[in-house]
Write a protein that holds these residues in place. Structure first.
Motif, PDB file in Angstrom:
ATOM      1  N   ALA A 181      47.595   6.408  92.184  1.00 16.55           N
ATOM      2  CA  ALA A 181      46.469   5.616  92.683  1.00 16.55           C
ATOM      3  C   ALA A 181      45.363   6.510  93.228  1.00 16.55           C
ATOM      4  O   ALA A 181      44.177   6.196  93.091  1.00 16.55           O
ATOM      5  N   GLN A 182      45.734   7.633  93.838  1.00 21.29           N
ATOM      6  CA  GLN A 182      44.731   8.562  94.356  1.00 21.29           C
ATOM      7  C   GLN A 182      43.873   9.143  93.237  1.00 21.29           C
ATOM      8  O   GLN A 182      42.743   9.576  93.473  1.00 21.29           O
ATOM      9  N   GLN A 183      44.411   9.149  92.017  1.00 21.71           N
ATOM     10  CA  GLN A 183      43.650   9.639  90.865  1.00 21.71           C
ATOM     11  C   GLN A 183      43.156   8.489  89.978  1.00 21.71           C
ATOM     12  O   GLN A 183      42.792   8.686  88.842  1.00 21.71           O
ATOM     13  N   ARG A 184      43.162   7.279  90.537  1.00 20.64           N
ATOM     14  CA  ARG A 184      42.620   6.077  89.881  1.00 20.64           C
ATOM     15  C   ARG A 184      43.404   5.696  88.637  1.00 20.64           C
ATOM     16  O   ARG A 184      42.863   5.241  87.643  1.00 20.64           O
ATOM     17  N   VAL A 185      44.720   5.904  88.695  1.00 15.46           N
ATOM     18  CA  VAL A 185      45.611   5.524  87.605  1.00 15.46           C
ATOM     19  C   VAL A 185      46.557   4.431  88.105  1.00 15.46           C
ATOM     20  O   VAL A 185      47.180   4.579  89.159  1.00 15.46           O
TER      21      VAL A 185
END
Length: 340
Positions: A181-185
């Motif tokens: 989530a931190q890498q927008r996945v």
């Protein structure tokens, strides 16, 4: 300040979202940068696009740029086969063992964390179709992978591996989801075969990625009540992903993965023939359901697509030898004869 993105920029962004081919992605990124309104409200997005252009261009040119700039792995694996599928999971869940068993690769396997240090690609076969299976380093807070989202941009789907015998597996799943989530996945349960229309894009984030995901509950051979254990996992993990019990050691469930991917990725095999000759039934062209004769021609060669006048089709999408145009939708198993 509102971004007020232009129709030209939105078209370029849509092209970027559609493609998984690195060269086409680079073209779309450059068009996004060319057409984006240049004002304070888009400064962050401009910087993001420029960074992605630089990294992708250097990779395509065979340069020395690596993840994090410190000699790490390449930022992407060039897609091959019918689809690219990423193996994701926490340390020591058995990803590399599964990869080696499924692809007959020579990947290094060890009973200690972080054996896999960079993406490892291999081919998983199902009948006459091949899926590119990419084993990624483990996802864990103590071992950040700043390049992971870039590598996943070319993936069509993911296999999320969990160790069913590990008491802390729920904590590991939460840590993996948080890192992604931190890498927008985001790992999602909806697969292409369940969509009547393409999944809507996140209009606020051009680089947010949603990957259709199947959870592989590994080491299931040591579990007495596998279905009961899977049900407990479903109730506790907060994910609605489909699950498949497998074992890299005994081979349990491994034969189901290829057919599952073929079915849920909506793969369509098309065989081509030249007039007066039999069809080549050994190496099909692979497309997605809903694609057309024109798409088949483009896979054969750009020149063939440009010169195509009509085609004849044998199979499920028409009667044998039916003459069709470029917009004719093909079905799995069709034989197509292209006429220029």
């Amino acid at each position: 300040m509102p971004a007020n993105l232009s129709p030209e920029y939105k078209a370029a962004e849509a092209a970027f979202r559609r493609t998984r081919e690195p060269q086409e992605r680079l073209v779309a990124l450059r068009e996004m940068l060319r057409t984006i309104p240049k004002h304070k409200g888009t400064e962050h997005l401009q910087a993001d696009i420029k960074a992605r252009i630089k990294a992708l261009a250097e990779q395509l040119e065979g340069g020395t740029h690596k993840a994090g700039g410190h000699g790490g792995p390449a930022l992407f694996v060039r897609p091959e086969g019918a689809a690219q599928v990423a193996l994701i999971g926490a340390p020591n869940v058995g990803k590399s063992s599964l990869h080696a068993r499924l692809t007959a690769s020579n990947a290094h396997v060890g009973p200690y964390p972080f054996t896999t240090q960079q993406p490892q690609a291999g081919m998983l076969s199902h009948e006459d179709v091949h899926f590119q299976l990419v084993d990624l380093p483990p996802v864990a807070p103590e071992h950040p992978l700043p390049w992971l989202a870039n590598c996943l941009q070319t993936a069509d789907a993911a296999l999320l591996v969990v160790d069913l015998t590990e008491p802390a597996c729920l904590d590991q799943l939460e840590a993996v989801q948080s890192a992604l989530a931190q890498q927008r996945v985001t790992l999602v349960e909806q697969w292409p075969d369940e969509r009547e229309t393409p999944a809507p894009a996140d209009t606020d984030d051009a680089f947010a990625l949603q990957l259709p995901t199947l959870m592989l509950a590994n080491k299931a051979d040591g579990i007495a009540d596998i279905e009961g254990e899977l049900q407990v996992l479903r109730e506790l993990d907060g994910l609605s992903l489909r699950m498949l019990a497998v074992s890299a050691t005994t081979g349990l469930g491994l034969g189901e993965i290829g057919p599952w991917l073929f079915r849920h990725l909506d793969i369509v095999r098309v065989y081509t023939k030249v007039p007066g000759h039999a069809a080549d039934k050994h190496r099909p062209f692979t497309l997605r359901r809903g694609q057309t004769v024109g798409d088949v021609a483009r896979l054969v060669h750009a020149d063939v697509a440009r010169a195509l006048r009509y085609a004849r089709v044998w199979g499920h999408s028409g009667f044998d030898g039916q003459q069709v145009g470029t917009e004719h939708v093909v079905e799995d198993g069709d034989v197509v004869e292209l006429h220029n």
